[in-house]
Design a protein around this motif. Structure first.
Motif, PDB file in Angstrom:
ATOM      1  N   TRP A  33       3.298  13.936 -14.875  1.00 53.45           N
ATOM      2  CA  TRP A  33       2.864  12.850 -13.993  1.00 53.45           C
ATOM      3  C   TRP A  33       3.372  13.019 -12.561  1.00 53.45           C
ATOM      4  CZ3 TRP A  33      -0.739   9.429 -15.492  1.00 53.45           C
ATOM      5  CH2 TRP A  33      -1.004   9.358 -16.858  1.00 53.45           C
ATOM      6  N   LYS A  34       4.301  13.918 -12.309  1.00 56.40           N
ATOM      7  CA  LYS A  34       4.875  14.063 -10.970  1.00 56.40           C
ATOM      8  C   LYS A  34       3.847  14.527  -9.941  1.00 56.40           C
ATOM      9  CE  LYS A  34       9.685  14.460 -12.118  1.00 56.40           C
ATOM     10  NZ  LYS A  34      10.923  15.204 -12.006  1.00 56.40           N
ATOM     11  N   SER A  35       2.861  15.298 -10.370  1.00 58.41           N
ATOM     12  CA  SER A  35       1.857  15.802  -9.435  1.00 58.41           C
ATOM     13  C   SER A  35       0.679  14.840  -9.257  1.00 58.41           C
ATOM     14  CB  SER A  35       1.330  17.158  -9.913  1.00 58.41           C
ATOM     15  OG  SER A  35       0.691  17.002 -11.168  1.00 58.41           O
ATOM     16  N   TYR A  36       0.624  13.782 -10.046  1.00 57.21           N
ATOM     17  CA  TYR A  36      -0.496  12.835  -9.967  1.00 57.21           C
ATOM     18  C   TYR A  36      -0.458  12.053  -8.658  1.00 57.21           C
ATOM     19  CZ  TYR A  36      -3.502   8.848 -10.924  1.00 57.21           C
ATOM     20  OH  TYR A  36      -4.477   7.896 -10.830  1.00 57.21           O
ATOM     21  N   ARG A  37      -1.606  11.972  -7.987  1.00 52.13           N
ATOM     22  CA  ARG A  37      -1.718  11.202  -6.749  1.00 52.13           C
ATOM     23  C   ARG A  37      -2.760  10.096  -6.879  1.00 52.13           C
ATOM     24  NH1 ARG A  37       2.554  12.503  -6.187  1.00 52.13           N
ATOM     25  NH2 ARG A  37       3.381  14.140  -4.947  1.00 52.13           N
ATOM     26  N   SER A  38      -3.926  10.432  -7.395  1.00 51.61           N
ATOM     27  CA  SER A  38      -4.981   9.429  -7.551  1.00 51.61           C
ATOM     28  C   SER A  38      -6.081  10.002  -8.440  1.00 51.61           C
ATOM     29  CB  SER A  38      -5.562   9.025  -6.189  1.00 51.61           C
ATOM     30  OG  SER A  38      -6.224  10.133  -5.600  1.00 51.61           O
ATOM     31  N   SER A  74       3.982   3.871  -1.262  1.00 49.11           N
ATOM     32  CA  SER A  74       4.321   4.395  -2.585  1.00 49.11           C
ATOM     33  C   SER A  74       5.267   3.437  -3.296  1.00 49.11           C
ATOM     34  CB  SER A  74       4.967   5.773  -2.462  1.00 49.11           C
ATOM     35  OG  SER A  74       6.266   5.655  -1.921  1.00 49.11           O
ATOM     36  N   THR A  75       5.313   3.524  -4.602  1.00 51.14           N
ATOM     37  CA  THR A  75       6.184   2.648  -5.391  1.00 51.14           C
ATOM     38  C   THR A  75       7.640   2.813  -4.962  1.00 51.14           C
ATOM     39  OG1 THR A  75       4.657   2.758  -7.246  1.00 51.14           O
ATOM     40  CG2 THR A  75       6.889   2.044  -7.743  1.00 51.14           C
ATOM     41  N   LYS A  76       8.044   4.039  -4.686  1.00 53.42           N
ATOM     42  CA  LYS A  76       9.421   4.302  -4.249  1.00 53.42           C
ATOM     43  C   LYS A  76       9.737   3.544  -2.961  1.00 53.42           C
ATOM     44  CE  LYS A  76      12.475   8.194  -3.227  1.00 53.42           C
ATOM     45  NZ  LYS A  76      12.576   9.650  -3.152  1.00 53.42           N
ATOM     46  N   ARG A  98       0.051  -2.554  -9.744  1.00 51.04           N
ATOM     47  CA  ARG A  98       0.878  -1.457 -10.261  1.00 51.04           C
ATOM     48  C   ARG A  98       1.137  -1.656 -11.748  1.00 51.04           C
ATOM     49  NH1 ARG A  98       3.458   1.384  -5.465  1.00 51.04           N
ATOM     50  NH2 ARG A  98       2.449   0.200  -3.833  1.00 51.04           N
ATOM     51  N   LYS A 125       0.829  -1.214   0.000  1.00 47.88           N
ATOM     52  CA  LYS A 125       0.000   0.000   0.000  1.00 47.88           C
ATOM     53  C   LYS A 125       0.860   1.259   0.000  1.00 47.88           C
ATOM     54  CE  LYS A 125      -3.971  -2.032   2.367  1.00 47.88           C
ATOM     55  NZ  LYS A 125      -4.776  -2.016   3.614  1.00 47.88           N
TER      56      LYS A 125
END
Length: 130
Positions: free
Chosen positions: A101-106, A49-51, A87, A47
């Protein structure tokens, strides 16, 4: 695999209805770790973040690599690939910027797009003459 995005807002609205190529996201996991993707703890980890997911799996991989090296076993350390189906990785086309895409959250919708198959047939009259 391909998908189409819908209901994207802001700078990403330009991707609405656009067909994008995607790849599955996977990580290498040492067999010795016995990672179970159905385990409650692993589900909680996924759950993040990907990082953070990549950082955690990297720590596990590095630890098992050191353990294997210090054990004196011969050969290569056995690993398996874990595909994380929750993912996706977008294959952006030439000229598309990651900056958007950097500002994308959901938000937004993801729709699977089946690749079309082009078929050609002989004319019906020609088929009848054989």
């Amino acid at each position: 695999d391909s998908l189409a995005l819908d209901d994207m807002r802001g700078d990403l609205a330009q991707y609405n209805g656009k067909k994008l190529k995607v790849r599955r996201f996977g990580v290498l996991s040492p067999v010795e770790s016995k990672v179970d993707l159905n385990d409650a703890g692993t589900k909680e980890l996924l759950k993040l973040s990907t990082k953070e997911v990549v950082a955690n799996f990297s720590k596990q991989y590095d630890y098992e690599t050191k353990e294997f090296a210090s054990s004196g076993k011969e050969g290569k350390m056995k690993t398996r690939e874990l595909n994380l189906f929750s993912r996706l990785c977008l294959d952006l086309e030439e000229g598309d910027s990651l900056e958007l895409w950097k500002s994308y959250r959901s938000g937004g919708l993801v729709n699977t797009v089946k690749n079309t198959i082009e078929k050609e047939y002989s004319p019906f009259e020609k088929a009848l003459t054989y």
